[in-house]
Design a protein around this motif. Structure first.
Motif, PDB file in Angstrom:
ATOM      1  N   ASP A 119      -4.882 -26.434 -19.559  1.00  0.00           N
ATOM      2  CA  ASP A 119      -4.367 -27.497 -20.424  1.00  0.00           C
ATOM      3  C   ASP A 119      -4.005 -28.762 -19.653  1.00  0.00           C
ATOM      4  O   ASP A 119      -3.862 -29.830 -20.238  1.00  0.00           O
ATOM      5  CB  ASP A 119      -3.139 -27.016 -21.196  1.00  0.00           C
ATOM      6  CG  ASP A 119      -3.488 -26.002 -22.266  1.00  0.00           C
ATOM      7  OD1 ASP A 119      -4.672 -25.940 -22.665  1.00  0.00           O
ATOM      8  OD2 ASP A 119      -2.589 -25.265 -22.701  1.00  0.00           O
ATOM      9  N   GLU A 120      -3.855 -28.644 -18.335  1.00  0.00           N
ATOM     10  CA  GLU A 120      -3.496 -29.783 -17.492  1.00  0.00           C
ATOM     11  C   GLU A 120      -4.718 -30.477 -16.896  1.00  0.00           C
ATOM     12  O   GLU A 120      -4.582 -31.469 -16.199  1.00  0.00           O
ATOM     13  CB  GLU A 120      -2.572 -29.311 -16.362  1.00  0.00           C
ATOM     14  CG  GLU A 120      -1.291 -28.681 -16.879  1.00  0.00           C
ATOM     15  CD  GLU A 120      -0.581 -27.813 -15.868  1.00  0.00           C
ATOM     16  OE1 GLU A 120       0.605 -27.510 -16.130  1.00  0.00           O
ATOM     17  OE2 GLU A 120      -1.167 -27.411 -14.841  1.00  0.00           O
ATOM     18  N   LEU A 121      -5.910 -29.920 -17.189  1.00  0.00           N
ATOM     19  CA  LEU A 121      -7.124 -30.367 -16.519  1.00  0.00           C
ATOM     20  C   LEU A 121      -8.210 -30.823 -17.493  1.00  0.00           C
ATOM     21  O   LEU A 121      -8.416 -30.214 -18.542  1.00  0.00           O
ATOM     22  CB  LEU A 121      -7.704 -29.233 -15.679  1.00  0.00           C
ATOM     23  CG  LEU A 121      -6.752 -28.577 -14.674  1.00  0.00           C
ATOM     24  CD1 LEU A 121      -7.384 -27.329 -14.103  1.00  0.00           C
ATOM     25  CD2 LEU A 121      -6.369 -29.553 -13.590  1.00  0.00           C
ATOM     26  N   TYR A 122      -8.886 -31.877 -17.083  1.00  0.00           N
ATOM     27  CA  TYR A 122     -10.069 -32.340 -17.792  1.00  0.00           C
ATOM     28  C   TYR A 122     -11.123 -32.616 -16.728  1.00  0.00           C
ATOM     29  O   TYR A 122     -10.867 -33.324 -15.751  1.00  0.00           O
ATOM     30  CB  TYR A 122      -9.763 -33.620 -18.581  1.00  0.00           C
ATOM     31  CG  TYR A 122     -10.960 -34.186 -19.299  1.00  0.00           C
ATOM     32  CD1 TYR A 122     -11.445 -33.586 -20.453  1.00  0.00           C
ATOM     33  CD2 TYR A 122     -11.608 -35.316 -18.823  1.00  0.00           C
ATOM     34  CE1 TYR A 122     -12.553 -34.103 -21.122  1.00  0.00           C
ATOM     35  CE2 TYR A 122     -12.711 -35.838 -19.481  1.00  0.00           C
ATOM     36  CZ  TYR A 122     -13.175 -35.231 -20.629  1.00  0.00           C
ATOM     37  OH  TYR A 122     -14.271 -35.737 -21.286  1.00  0.00           O
ATOM     38  N   VAL A 123     -12.296 -32.039 -16.891  1.00  0.00           N
ATOM     39  CA  VAL A 123     -13.381 -32.196 -15.927  1.00  0.00           C
ATOM     40  C   VAL A 123     -14.445 -33.103 -16.540  1.00  0.00           C
ATOM     41  O   VAL A 123     -14.875 -32.887 -17.676  1.00  0.00           O
ATOM     42  CB  VAL A 123     -14.016 -30.832 -15.574  1.00  0.00           C
ATOM     43  CG1 VAL A 123     -15.170 -31.001 -14.599  1.00  0.00           C
ATOM     44  CG2 VAL A 123     -12.966 -29.873 -15.017  1.00  0.00           C
ATOM     45  N   THR A 124     -14.858 -34.108 -15.770  1.00  0.00           N
ATOM     46  CA  THR A 124     -15.945 -34.971 -16.207  1.00  0.00           C
ATOM     47  C   THR A 124     -16.824 -35.314 -15.006  1.00  0.00           C
ATOM     48  O   THR A 124     -16.581 -34.833 -13.909  1.00  0.00           O
ATOM     49  CB  THR A 124     -15.430 -36.225 -16.950  1.00  0.00           C
ATOM     50  OG1 THR A 124     -16.532 -36.854 -17.601  1.00  0.00           O
ATOM     51  CG2 THR A 124     -14.727 -37.188 -16.025  1.00  0.00           C
ATOM     52  N   TYR A 125     -17.820 -36.142 -15.230  1.00  0.00           N
ATOM     53  CA  TYR A 125     -18.885 -36.312 -14.248  1.00  0.00           C
ATOM     54  C   TYR A 125     -19.278 -37.777 -14.082  1.00  0.00           C
ATOM     55  O   TYR A 125     -19.169 -38.559 -15.016  1.00  0.00           O
ATOM     56  CB  TYR A 125     -20.130 -35.526 -14.709  1.00  0.00           C
ATOM     57  CG  TYR A 125     -19.766 -34.144 -15.164  1.00  0.00           C
ATOM     58  CD1 TYR A 125     -19.631 -33.104 -14.253  1.00  0.00           C
ATOM     59  CD2 TYR A 125     -19.499 -33.886 -16.506  1.00  0.00           C
ATOM     60  CE1 TYR A 125     -19.251 -31.839 -14.663  1.00  0.00           C
ATOM     61  CE2 TYR A 125     -19.117 -32.617 -16.921  1.00  0.00           C
ATOM     62  CZ  TYR A 125     -18.988 -31.607 -16.000  1.00  0.00           C
ATOM     63  OH  TYR A 125     -18.600 -30.351 -16.399  1.00  0.00           O
ATOM     64  N   ILE A 126     -19.782 -38.097 -12.882  1.00  0.00           N
ATOM     65  CA  ILE A 126     -20.366 -39.424 -12.649  1.00  0.00           C
ATOM     66  C   ILE A 126     -21.616 -39.547 -13.527  1.00  0.00           C
ATOM     67  O   ILE A 126     -21.751 -40.477 -14.303  1.00  0.00           O
ATOM     68  CB  ILE A 126     -20.748 -39.626 -11.163  1.00  0.00           C
ATOM     69  CG1 ILE A 126     -19.531 -39.488 -10.251  1.00  0.00           C
ATOM     70  CG2 ILE A 126     -21.468 -40.964 -10.963  1.00  0.00           C
ATOM     71  CD1 ILE A 126     -18.476 -40.536 -10.418  1.00  0.00           C
ATOM     72  N   LEU A 127     -22.533 -38.591 -13.390  1.00  0.00           N
ATOM     73  CA  LEU A 127     -23.725 -38.525 -14.236  1.00  0.00           C
ATOM     74  C   LEU A 127     -23.420 -37.563 -15.374  1.00  0.00           C
ATOM     75  O   LEU A 127     -22.969 -36.448 -15.124  1.00  0.00           O
ATOM     76  CB  LEU A 127     -24.941 -38.023 -13.449  1.00  0.00           C
ATOM     77  CG  LEU A 127     -25.307 -38.768 -12.175  1.00  0.00           C
ATOM     78  CD1 LEU A 127     -26.537 -38.128 -11.520  1.00  0.00           C
ATOM     79  CD2 LEU A 127     -25.539 -40.242 -12.437  1.00  0.00           C
ATOM     80  N   LYS A 128     -23.668 -37.950 -16.575  1.00  0.00           N
ATOM     81  CA  LYS A 128     -23.342 -37.104 -17.728  1.00  0.00           C
ATOM     82  C   LYS A 128     -24.462 -36.119 -18.066  1.00  0.00           C
ATOM     83  O   LYS A 128     -24.304 -35.284 -18.935  1.00  0.00           O
ATOM     84  CB  LYS A 128     -23.036 -37.961 -18.957  1.00  0.00           C
ATOM     85  CG  LYS A 128     -21.919 -38.950 -18.755  1.00  0.00           C
ATOM     86  CD  LYS A 128     -20.610 -38.289 -18.396  1.00  0.00           C
ATOM     87  CE  LYS A 128     -19.497 -39.318 -18.356  1.00  0.00           C
ATOM     88  NZ  LYS A 128     -18.329 -38.844 -17.643  1.00  0.00           N
ATOM     89  N   ARG A 129     -25.576 -36.220 -17.372  1.00  0.00           N
ATOM     90  CA  ARG A 129     -26.689 -35.274 -17.550  1.00  0.00           C
ATOM     91  C   ARG A 129     -27.048 -34.698 -16.185  1.00  0.00           C
ATOM     92  O   ARG A 129     -26.969 -35.383 -15.178  1.00  0.00           O
ATOM     93  CB  ARG A 129     -27.925 -35.964 -18.124  1.00  0.00           C
ATOM     94  CG  ARG A 129     -27.749 -36.508 -19.514  1.00  0.00           C
ATOM     95  CD  ARG A 129     -29.037 -37.218 -19.965  1.00  0.00           C
ATOM     96  NE  ARG A 129     -28.855 -37.938 -21.200  1.00  0.00           N
ATOM     97  CZ  ARG A 129     -29.053 -37.420 -22.404  1.00  0.00           C
ATOM     98  NH1 ARG A 129     -29.450 -36.169 -22.531  1.00  0.00           N
ATOM     99  NH2 ARG A 129     -28.874 -38.153 -23.482  1.00  0.00           N
ATOM    100  N   LYS A 130     -27.489 -33.460 -16.183  1.00  0.00           N
ATOM    101  CA  LYS A 130     -27.918 -32.806 -14.952  1.00  0.00           C
ATOM    102  C   LYS A 130     -29.320 -33.295 -14.593  1.00  0.00           C
ATOM    103  O   LYS A 130     -30.259 -33.099 -15.355  1.00  0.00           O
ATOM    104  CB  LYS A 130     -27.921 -31.289 -15.145  1.00  0.00           C
ATOM    105  CG  LYS A 130     -28.366 -30.507 -13.926  1.00  0.00           C
ATOM    106  CD  LYS A 130     -28.302 -29.017 -14.221  1.00  0.00           C
ATOM    107  CE  LYS A 130     -28.885 -28.181 -13.113  1.00  0.00           C
ATOM    108  NZ  LYS A 130     -28.351 -28.417 -11.806  1.00  0.00           N
ATOM    109  N   PRO A 131     -29.467 -33.936 -13.418  1.00  0.00           N
ATOM    110  CA  PRO A 131     -30.810 -34.344 -13.006  1.00  0.00           C
ATOM    111  C   PRO A 131     -31.661 -33.107 -12.687  1.00  0.00           C
ATOM    112  O   PRO A 131     -31.156 -32.138 -12.121  1.00  0.00           O
ATOM    113  CB  PRO A 131     -30.573 -35.157 -11.733  1.00  0.00           C
ATOM    114  CG  PRO A 131     -29.113 -35.446 -11.707  1.00  0.00           C
ATOM    115  CD  PRO A 131     -28.448 -34.367 -12.479  1.00  0.00           C
ATOM    116  N   THR A 132     -32.915 -33.137 -13.064  1.00  0.00           N
ATOM    117  CA  THR A 132     -33.790 -31.987 -12.801  1.00  0.00           C
ATOM    118  C   THR A 132     -34.959 -32.335 -11.890  1.00  0.00           C
ATOM    119  O   THR A 132     -35.751 -31.471 -11.541  1.00  0.00           O
ATOM    120  CB  THR A 132     -34.333 -31.407 -14.127  1.00  0.00           C
ATOM    121  OG1 THR A 132     -35.028 -32.447 -14.823  1.00  0.00           O
ATOM    122  CG2 THR A 132     -33.195 -30.870 -14.990  1.00  0.00           C
TER     123      THR A 132
END
Length: 189
Positions: A82-95
């Motif tokens: 509840d104390e954590l939120y995870v996000t990303y620089i790139l919002k899609r996984k490069p393949t």
């Protein structure tokens, strides 16, 4: 590392107006956009380079190694989901290959949008890509910045190794825990 049962954290839906974003070109890689996971209102925002695999080959959701290692470490230092939120620089996984510098620059706009709307108390950058992108310095790295608090973009910011690096090099596990304990100490003041 101790025995730990990882679980799926709730995924925050991508804003409707961004679901089909094609500005950076990663939409052509076939991976879906992942806006973030955990508690969207959390005081601690964890920043990774890009989402890992979300589903197995049969399209069943699973906890990838990055999330499993992160969940285990945050649990061990006393941080709750509840104390954590995870996000990303790139919002899609490069393949496949892509223009990394240009794509990261474009995708940072989404992260800035998230920061403005969520206003977390703390940012935790995991891995060199997250550090270099968030700090706006391609020359910096985790090794030289970890172990202390930095003030970046108006946020108290912590730096730690990427969970996959920790999985590949178990000697980094104590350092990873040490850095997350520093976050927990500040959070619990």
């Amino acid at each position: 590392m101790s025995d730990f049962c990882a679980s799926l954290w709730p995924e925050e839906p991508t804003p409707e107006n961004l679901r089909n974003c094609s500005e950076c070109g990663l939409d052509k890689h076939g991976s879906r956009m992942v806006w973030g996971e955990g508690n969207p209102e959390a005081p601690i925002m964890i920043l990774l380079d890009n989402p890992g695999a979300r589903e197995d080959r049969e399209n069943k959701p699973f906890v990838c190694g990055t999330r499993q290692t992160l969940q285990q470490a945050t649990h061990e230092v006393g941080l709750h989901v509840d104390e954590l939120y995870v996000t990303y620089i790139l919002k899609r996984k490069p393949t496949r290959a892509y223009n990394k510098e240009e794509t990261r620059e474009i995708c940072m706009r989404h992260l800035i949008q998230q920061l403005h709307s969520k206003q977390p108390q703390y940012i935790v950058c995991l891995g060199n890509i997250a550090v270099q992108s968030f700090f706006q310095n391609p020359e910096t790295d985790v090794k030289t910045l970890r172990g202390k608090v930095h003030h970046v973009r108006g946020y108290q910011t912590f730096v730690a190794y990427h969970p996959l690096a920790v999985r590949r090099r178990p000697n980094l596990w104590p350092l990873f825990l040490e850095d997350l304990k520093l976050v927990a100490t500040y959070f619990n003041k």
